[in-house]
Scaffold this motif. Structure first.
Motif, PDB file in Angstrom:
ATOM      1  N   GLY A 112       0.801  -1.219   0.000  1.00  0.00           N
ATOM      2  CA  GLY A 112       0.000   0.000   0.000  1.00  0.00           C
ATOM      3  C   GLY A 112       0.829   1.262   0.000  1.00  0.00           C
ATOM      4  N   CYS A 113       2.140   1.127   0.122  1.00  0.00           N
ATOM      5  CA  CYS A 113       3.070   2.270   0.099  1.00  0.00           C
ATOM      6  C   CYS A 113       2.807   3.275   1.221  1.00  0.00           C
ATOM      7  CB  CYS A 113       3.011   3.000  -1.249  1.00  0.00           C
ATOM      8  SG  CYS A 113       4.217   2.417  -2.429  1.00  0.00           S
ATOM      9  N   GLU A 114       2.142   2.857   2.270  1.00  0.00           N
ATOM     10  CA  GLU A 114       1.750   3.806   3.312  1.00  0.00           C
ATOM     11  C   GLU A 114       2.957   4.436   3.999  1.00  0.00           C
ATOM     12  OE1 GLU A 114      -1.056   2.268   6.079  1.00  0.00           O
ATOM     13  OE2 GLU A 114      -2.406   1.500   4.535  1.00  0.00           O
ATOM     14  N   ALA A 115       3.935   3.617   4.362  1.00  0.00           N
ATOM     15  CA  ALA A 115       5.103   4.151   5.061  1.00  0.00           C
ATOM     16  C   ALA A 115       5.969   4.993   4.135  1.00  0.00           C
ATOM     17  CB  ALA A 115       5.920   3.011   5.659  1.00  0.00           C
ATOM     18  N   LEU A 116       6.169   4.513   2.906  1.00  0.00           N
ATOM     19  CA  LEU A 116       6.980   5.262   1.954  1.00  0.00           C
ATOM     20  C   LEU A 116       6.383   6.640   1.689  1.00  0.00           C
ATOM     21  CD1 LEU A 116       7.820   2.425  -0.611  1.00  0.00           C
ATOM     22  CD2 LEU A 116       9.420   3.527   0.973  1.00  0.00           C
ATOM     23  N   ILE A 117       5.066   6.694   1.525  1.00  0.00           N
ATOM     24  CA  ILE A 117       4.390   7.966   1.266  1.00  0.00           C
ATOM     25  C   ILE A 117       4.499   8.884   2.479  1.00  0.00           C
ATOM     26  CG2 ILE A 117       2.110   9.023   0.938  1.00  0.00           C
ATOM     27  CD1 ILE A 117       1.442   6.580  -0.865  1.00  0.00           C
ATOM     28  N   ALA A 118       4.290   8.333   3.681  1.00  0.00           N
ATOM     29  CA  ALA A 118       4.356   9.146   4.902  1.00  0.00           C
ATOM     30  C   ALA A 118       5.761   9.698   5.119  1.00  0.00           C
ATOM     31  CB  ALA A 118       3.920   8.317   6.105  1.00  0.00           C
ATOM     32  N   ILE A 119       6.772   8.883   4.850  1.00  0.00           N
ATOM     33  CA  ILE A 119       8.153   9.338   5.018  1.00  0.00           C
ATOM     34  C   ILE A 119       8.481  10.439   4.015  1.00  0.00           C
ATOM     35  CG2 ILE A 119      10.581   8.676   4.813  1.00  0.00           C
ATOM     36  CD1 ILE A 119       9.727   5.878   5.877  1.00  0.00           C
ATOM     37  N   ALA A 120       8.117  10.217   2.747  1.00  0.00           N
ATOM     38  CA  ALA A 120       8.388  11.231   1.725  1.00  0.00           C
ATOM     39  C   ALA A 120       7.669  12.529   2.044  1.00  0.00           C
ATOM     40  CB  ALA A 120       7.969  10.716   0.348  1.00  0.00           C
ATOM     41  N   LYS A 121       6.423  12.419   2.503  1.00  0.00           N
ATOM     42  CA  LYS A 121       5.650  13.623   2.848  1.00  0.00           C
ATOM     43  C   LYS A 121       6.322  14.378   3.987  1.00  0.00           C
ATOM     44  CE  LYS A 121       0.899  15.072   3.885  1.00  0.00           C
ATOM     45  NZ  LYS A 121       1.096  15.719   5.182  1.00  0.00           N
ATOM     46  N   ALA A 122       6.820  13.649   4.984  1.00  0.00           N
ATOM     47  CA  ALA A 122       7.495  14.297   6.109  1.00  0.00           C
ATOM     48  C   ALA A 122       8.753  15.015   5.638  1.00  0.00           C
ATOM     49  CB  ALA A 122       7.830  13.259   7.164  1.00  0.00           C
ATOM     50  N   LEU A 123       9.540  14.361   4.789  1.00  0.00           N
ATOM     51  CA  LEU A 123      10.778  14.971   4.304  1.00  0.00           C
ATOM     52  C   LEU A 123      10.503  16.208   3.456  1.00  0.00           C
ATOM     53  CD1 LEU A 123      12.734  11.708   3.418  1.00  0.00           C
ATOM     54  CD2 LEU A 123      13.320  13.336   5.227  1.00  0.00           C
ATOM     55  N   VAL A 124       9.471  16.137   2.630  1.00  0.00           N
ATOM     56  CA  VAL A 124       9.111  17.301   1.806  1.00  0.00           C
ATOM     57  C   VAL A 124       8.643  18.451   2.692  1.00  0.00           C
ATOM     58  CG1 VAL A 124       7.488  18.167   0.080  1.00  0.00           C
ATOM     59  CG2 VAL A 124       8.571  15.939  -0.251  1.00  0.00           C
ATOM     60  N   ASP A 159      -1.919   1.053  -8.805  1.00  0.00           N
ATOM     61  CA  ASP A 159      -0.563   1.519  -8.557  1.00  0.00           C
ATOM     62  C   ASP A 159      -0.550   2.302  -7.244  1.00  0.00           C
ATOM     63  OD1 ASP A 159       1.971   2.518  -8.539  1.00  0.00           O
ATOM     64  OD2 ASP A 159       1.834   3.541 -10.469  1.00  0.00           O
ATOM     65  N   ALA A 160      -0.098   1.661  -6.182  1.00  0.00           N
ATOM     66  CA  ALA A 160      -0.117   2.286  -4.858  1.00  0.00           C
ATOM     67  C   ALA A 160       0.911   3.393  -4.722  1.00  0.00           C
ATOM     68  CB  ALA A 160       0.115   1.225  -3.784  1.00  0.00           C
ATOM     69  N   ALA A 161       1.884   3.440  -5.635  1.00  0.00           N
ATOM     70  CA  ALA A 161       2.983   4.404  -5.506  1.00  0.00           C
ATOM     71  C   ALA A 161       2.726   5.726  -6.223  1.00  0.00           C
ATOM     72  CB  ALA A 161       4.278   3.785  -6.036  1.00  0.00           C
ATOM     73  N   ALA A 162       1.567   5.907  -6.842  1.00  0.00           N
ATOM     74  CA  ALA A 162       1.310   7.142  -7.594  1.00  0.00           C
ATOM     75  C   ALA A 162       1.455   8.401  -6.741  1.00  0.00           C
ATOM     76  CB  ALA A 162      -0.069   7.077  -8.244  1.00  0.00           C
ATOM     77  N   PRO A 163       0.872   8.453  -5.532  1.00  0.00           N
ATOM     78  CA  PRO A 163       1.074   9.666  -4.709  1.00  0.00           C
ATOM     79  C   PRO A 163       2.536   9.870  -4.342  1.00  0.00           C
ATOM     80  CG  PRO A 163      -0.769   8.357  -3.888  1.00  0.00           C
ATOM     81  CD  PRO A 163      -0.041   7.508  -4.878  1.00  0.00           C
ATOM     82  N   LEU A 164       3.269   8.766  -4.168  1.00  0.00           N
ATOM     83  CA  LEU A 164       4.688   8.864  -3.817  1.00  0.00           C
ATOM     84  C   LEU A 164       5.474   9.551  -4.920  1.00  0.00           C
ATOM     85  CD1 LEU A 164       7.063   8.089  -1.953  1.00  0.00           C
ATOM     86  CD2 LEU A 164       7.202   5.925  -3.220  1.00  0.00           C
ATOM     87  N   ARG A 165       5.194   9.214  -6.167  1.00  0.00           N
ATOM     88  CA  ARG A 165       5.910   9.835  -7.289  1.00  0.00           C
ATOM     89  C   ARG A 165       5.689  11.348  -7.286  1.00  0.00           C
ATOM     90  NH1 ARG A 165       3.891   5.180  -9.744  1.00  0.00           N
ATOM     91  NH2 ARG A 165       2.349   6.207 -11.073  1.00  0.00           N
ATOM     92  N   GLY A 166       4.443  11.761  -7.062  1.00  0.00           N
ATOM     93  CA  GLY A 166       4.148  13.195  -7.032  1.00  0.00           C
ATOM     94  C   GLY A 166       4.841  13.898  -5.887  1.00  0.00           C
ATOM     95  N   LEU A 167       4.833  13.289  -4.702  1.00  0.00           N
ATOM     96  CA  LEU A 167       5.498  13.894  -3.546  1.00  0.00           C
ATOM     97  C   LEU A 167       7.000  14.042  -3.769  1.00  0.00           C
ATOM     98  CD1 LEU A 167       3.728  12.076  -0.574  1.00  0.00           C
ATOM     99  CD2 LEU A 167       3.846  14.554  -0.894  1.00  0.00           C
TER     100      LEU A 167
END
Length: 283
Positions: free
Chosen positions: A38-50, A78-86
């Protein structure tokens, strides 16, 4: 747990944990489908860093290219779509020279969150050349109107003065949705020069729903002249149109001077306006 920890670091603005966030991200990326479904942790980490404005290039370049297809009740998603944008936003905020190159690719991404993230990244970049990309995207269109609306907002943030007339041109689009997106973007811009544009569009249309959107957009400008215009509509227009103006003024409910004037005007009018006032200003 990793997602919750990253979100907490973001909320607390814990910049001292940036390296820990980077390390956790890169560790998860060794087997992301298994370790972070679900990419939940990857998205949360990227969001925090941004959010923390960390120049974590390794994270952003890994994330901006990541695709993670996962099963669903229908076709794989594709669970990583928000991650790419972040991650595109992260590259833009750190001023990386390749940020716009990555954004160009994402503007053609299959997934809406990735395209929207790219548009926000271009607006964040501060690079006036990005305005050309956003104009082209708006002109070419997108199957999702929210993407074009994001282009309007990005243009008005990145290059306000030269973009005003461009976005205003879409107020006459054959698409009702695009007209609405353009009006709301102009309202959200808070630009004084947007008021006469929106007022003229309101005068030129007789369509009730369109006028309602334009009144809301005028209210969003947060300008004294915009509030005065809405007060006149409330005092002088027919009940239905006055009700639209009253609803547009609702976000000013905590402004005591505005609230008092609205109450005085409504008190002088008969009909359903009083019930609208009770609903919008006293709830």
């Amino acid at each position: 747990m990793a997602s919750a920890a990253a979100s907490t670091a973001e909320r607390l603005e814990a910049g001292a944990l940036a390296q820990d966030l980077v390390d956790a991200f890169l560790e998860l990326m060794k087997d992301p489908a298994k370790r972070d479904p679900g990419c939940e942790a990857l998205i949360a980490i990227a969001k925090a860093l941004v959010t923390l404005d960390e120049p974590a290039a390794k994270v952003y370049f890994a994330g901006v290219h990541h695709v993670q297809m996962e099963g669903s009740f229908g076709p794989p998603i594709d669970a990583a779509a928000p991650l790419r944008g972040l991650c595109a936003q992260g590259l833009a905020r750190m001023g990386h020279p390749d940020a716009l190159l990555e954004c160009v690719n994402l503007l053609a991404d299959k997934e809406v969150p990735a395209r929207i993230g790219a548009i926000r990244a271009i607006a964040d970049s501060g690079d006036i050349a990005g305005a050309l990309l956003l104009r082209l995207k708006a002109l070419l269109g997108d199957k999702e109107d929210e993407v074009i609306g994001e282009c309007f907002a990005g243009l008005l943030r990145l290059a306000p003065a030269p973009s005003l007339d461009f976005v205003a041109g879409f107020l006459k689009s054959p698409s009702e949705e695009i007209r609405e997106r353009a009006a709301l973007a102009l309202g959200e811009s808070h630009l004084a020069a947007a008021f006469p544009v929106l007022r003229e569009a309101w005068v030129e249309t007789a369509q009730a729903a369109r006028r309602r959107t334009l009144l809301l957009s005028i209210a969003m400008l947060r300008l004294d002249e915009a509030v005065e215009f809405l007060m006149v509509r409330l005092a002088e227009d027919r009940e239905a149109a006055a009700g639209d103006a009253l609803e547009a003024l609702a976000p000013y409910g905590r402004d005591e001077s505005v609230r008092k004037r609205v109450e005085e005007i409504v008190g002088k009018r008969a009909g359903a306006l009083k019930s609208v006032f009770e609903r919008e200003f006293r709830s």
